[in-house]
Design a protein around this motif. Structure first.
Motif, PDB file in Angstrom:
ATOM      1  N   TYR A  83       0.824  -1.211   0.000  1.00  0.00           N
ATOM      2  CA  TYR A  83       0.000   0.000   0.000  1.00  0.00           C
ATOM      3  C   TYR A  83       0.858   1.260   0.000  1.00  0.00           C
ATOM      4  O   TYR A  83       0.536   2.241  -0.670  1.00  0.00           O
ATOM      5  CB  TYR A  83      -0.953   0.012   1.193  1.00  0.00           C
ATOM      6  N   LEU A  84       1.960   1.235   0.723  1.00  0.00           N
ATOM      7  CA  LEU A  84       2.874   2.381   0.734  1.00  0.00           C
ATOM      8  C   LEU A  84       3.465   2.602  -0.650  1.00  0.00           C
ATOM      9  O   LEU A  84       3.517   3.740  -1.134  1.00  0.00           O
ATOM     10  CB  LEU A  84       3.985   2.165   1.754  1.00  0.00           C
ATOM     11  N   ALA A  85       3.890   1.525  -1.297  1.00  0.00           N
ATOM     12  CA  ALA A  85       4.453   1.646  -2.642  1.00  0.00           C
ATOM     13  C   ALA A  85       3.404   2.166  -3.616  1.00  0.00           C
ATOM     14  O   ALA A  85       3.699   3.035  -4.454  1.00  0.00           O
ATOM     15  CB  ALA A  85       4.989   0.294  -3.110  1.00  0.00           C
ATOM     16  N   ALA A  86       2.177   1.669  -3.515  1.00  0.00           N
ATOM     17  CA  ALA A  86       1.105   2.136  -4.404  1.00  0.00           C
ATOM     18  C   ALA A  86       0.812   3.614  -4.189  1.00  0.00           C
ATOM     19  O   ALA A  86       0.612   4.362  -5.148  1.00  0.00           O
ATOM     20  CB  ALA A  86      -0.155   1.311  -4.179  1.00  0.00           C
ATOM     21  N   ALA A  87       0.804   4.058  -2.948  1.00  0.00           N
ATOM     22  CA  ALA A  87       0.556   5.472  -2.663  1.00  0.00           C
ATOM     23  C   ALA A  87       1.679   6.349  -3.215  1.00  0.00           C
ATOM     24  O   ALA A  87       1.417   7.417  -3.786  1.00  0.00           O
ATOM     25  CB  ALA A  87       0.413   5.681  -1.156  1.00  0.00           C
ATOM     26  N   LEU A  88       2.917   5.902  -3.073  1.00  0.00           N
ATOM     27  CA  LEU A  88       4.042   6.690  -3.584  1.00  0.00           C
ATOM     28  C   LEU A  88       4.061   6.729  -5.105  1.00  0.00           C
ATOM     29  O   LEU A  88       4.427   7.748  -5.696  1.00  0.00           O
ATOM     30  CB  LEU A  88       5.357   6.144  -3.031  1.00  0.00           C
ATOM     31  N   VAL A  89       3.673   5.638  -5.743  1.00  0.00           N
ATOM     32  CA  VAL A  89       3.590   5.630  -7.205  1.00  0.00           C
ATOM     33  C   VAL A  89       2.451   6.541  -7.654  1.00  0.00           C
ATOM     34  O   VAL A  89       2.586   7.309  -8.615  1.00  0.00           O
ATOM     35  CB  VAL A  89       3.400   4.190  -7.739  1.00  0.00           C
ATOM     36  N   ALA A  90       1.322   6.489  -6.967  1.00  0.00           N
ATOM     37  CA  ALA A  90       0.176   7.327  -7.338  1.00  0.00           C
ATOM     38  C   ALA A  90       0.491   8.814  -7.196  1.00  0.00           C
ATOM     39  O   ALA A  90       0.024   9.634  -7.984  1.00  0.00           O
ATOM     40  CB  ALA A  90      -1.033   6.967  -6.477  1.00  0.00           C
ATOM     41  N   LYS A  91       1.296   9.170  -6.192  1.00  0.00           N
ATOM     42  CA  LYS A  91       1.678  10.571  -6.013  1.00  0.00           C
ATOM     43  C   LYS A  91       2.787  10.996  -6.967  1.00  0.00           C
ATOM     44  O   LYS A  91       3.097  12.171  -7.053  1.00  0.00           O
ATOM     45  CB  LYS A  91       2.115  10.813  -4.575  1.00  0.00           C
ATOM     46  N   GLY A  92       3.395  10.040  -7.649  1.00  0.00           N
ATOM     47  CA  GLY A  92       4.450  10.366  -8.597  1.00  0.00           C
ATOM     48  C   GLY A  92       5.833  10.428  -7.988  1.00  0.00           C
ATOM     49  O   GLY A  92       6.779  10.876  -8.634  1.00  0.00           O
ATOM     50  N   VAL A  93       5.965   9.979  -6.744  1.00  0.00           N
ATOM     51  CA  VAL A  93       7.279   9.977  -6.092  1.00  0.00           C
ATOM     52  C   VAL A  93       8.165   8.898  -6.690  1.00  0.00           C
ATOM     53  O   VAL A  93       9.354   9.116  -6.920  1.00  0.00           O
ATOM     54  CB  VAL A  93       7.120   9.785  -4.566  1.00  0.00           C
ATOM     55  N   PHE A  94       7.593   7.724  -6.930  1.00  0.00           N
ATOM     56  CA  PHE A  94       8.332   6.608  -7.502  1.00  0.00           C
ATOM     57  C   PHE A  94       7.721   6.217  -8.837  1.00  0.00           C
ATOM     58  O   PHE A  94       6.538   6.414  -9.077  1.00  0.00           O
ATOM     59  CB  PHE A  94       8.294   5.378  -6.590  1.00  0.00           C
ATOM     60  N   SER A  95       8.534   5.614  -9.684  1.00  0.00           N
ATOM     61  CA  SER A  95       8.021   5.053 -10.937  1.00  0.00           C
ATOM     62  C   SER A  95       7.354   3.711 -10.620  1.00  0.00           C
ATOM     63  O   SER A  95       7.615   3.119  -9.569  1.00  0.00           O
ATOM     64  CB  SER A  95       9.165   4.852 -11.925  1.00  0.00           C
ATOM     65  N   PRO A  96       6.510   3.204 -11.499  1.00  0.00           N
ATOM     66  CA  PRO A  96       5.869   1.903 -11.250  1.00  0.00           C
ATOM     67  C   PRO A  96       6.869   0.752 -11.053  1.00  0.00           C
ATOM     68  O   PRO A  96       6.605  -0.168 -10.291  1.00  0.00           O
ATOM     69  CB  PRO A  96       5.019   1.676 -12.497  1.00  0.00           C
ATOM     70  N   GLU A  97       8.020   0.819 -11.718  1.00  0.00           N
ATOM     71  CA  GLU A  97       9.018  -0.240 -11.560  1.00  0.00           C
ATOM     72  C   GLU A  97       9.583  -0.251 -10.135  1.00  0.00           C
ATOM     73  O   GLU A  97       9.764  -1.302  -9.530  1.00  0.00           O
ATOM     74  CB  GLU A  97      10.165  -0.064 -12.562  1.00  0.00           C
ATOM     75  N   ILE A  98       9.877   0.930  -9.613  1.00  0.00           N
ATOM     76  CA  ILE A  98      10.399   1.032  -8.247  1.00  0.00           C
ATOM     77  C   ILE A  98       9.328   0.578  -7.252  1.00  0.00           C
ATOM     78  O   ILE A  98       9.633  -0.080  -6.260  1.00  0.00           O
ATOM     79  CB  ILE A  98      10.836   2.479  -7.935  1.00  0.00           C
ATOM     80  N   GLY A  99       8.070   0.926  -7.503  1.00  0.00           N
ATOM     81  CA  GLY A  99       6.984   0.480  -6.633  1.00  0.00           C
ATOM     82  C   GLY A  99       6.883  -1.025  -6.570  1.00  0.00           C
ATOM     83  O   GLY A  99       6.635  -1.604  -5.510  1.00  0.00           O
ATOM     84  N   GLY A 100       7.077  -1.684  -7.712  1.00  0.00           N
ATOM     85  CA  GLY A 100       7.067  -3.139  -7.735  1.00  0.00           C
ATOM     86  C   GLY A 100       8.216  -3.734  -6.945  1.00  0.00           C
ATOM     87  O   GLY A 100       8.048  -4.748  -6.262  1.00  0.00           O
ATOM     88  N   VAL A 101       9.361  -3.116  -7.034  1.00  0.00           N
ATOM     89  CA  VAL A 101      10.518  -3.594  -6.275  1.00  0.00           C
ATOM     90  C   VAL A 101      10.261  -3.459  -4.782  1.00  0.00           C
ATOM     91  O   VAL A 101      10.552  -4.367  -4.001  1.00  0.00           O
ATOM     92  CB  VAL A 101      11.794  -2.825  -6.690  1.00  0.00           C
ATOM     93  N   ILE A 102       9.698  -2.326  -4.369  1.00  0.00           N
ATOM     94  CA  ILE A 102       9.429  -2.100  -2.945  1.00  0.00           C
ATOM     95  C   ILE A 102       8.433  -3.123  -2.411  1.00  0.00           C
ATOM     96  O   ILE A 102       8.617  -3.683  -1.340  1.00  0.00           O
ATOM     97  CB  ILE A 102       8.904  -0.669  -2.718  1.00  0.00           C
ATOM     98  N   SER A 103       7.372  -3.373  -3.159  1.00  0.00           N
ATOM     99  CA  SER A 103       6.319  -4.248  -2.643  1.00  0.00           C
ATOM    100  C   SER A 103       6.672  -5.724  -2.729  1.00  0.00           C
ATOM    101  O   SER A 103       6.060  -6.536  -2.034  1.00  0.00           O
ATOM    102  CB  SER A 103       5.017  -3.991  -3.382  1.00  0.00           C
TER     103      SER A 103
END
Length: 67
Positions: free
Chosen positions: A12-32
């Motif tokens: 959920y944290l990774a999804a929120a950061l990707v939605a806000k544009g802080v991280f790219s979707p690839e980085i969000g996948g790595v985090i989660s």
């Protein structure tokens, strides 16, 4: 059980950061999905809970709440 909660929280944290544009979707996948990051988060959560208990014990003794 704690590891399951930590992994869900990281997703959920990774999804929120990707939605806000802080991280790219690839980085969000790595985090989660990263087990090492999950382990680090578990250790941090355990340390935080332990420290919170010790601080609460100290405050209870200092202000007389333990009696």
């Amino acid at each position: 059980m704690t590891s399951v909660i930590i992994r869900i929280t990281l997703r959920y944290l990774a999804a929120a950061l990707v939605a806000k544009g802080v991280f790219s979707p690839e980085i969000g996948g790595v985090i989660s999905n990263d087990p090492d990051l999950s382990m680090i988060a578990e250790i941090a959560a355990g340390a935080f809970i332990g420290l919170s208990a010790e601080v609460w014990y100290y405050l209870a003794n200092r202000f007389g709440w333990a009696r």
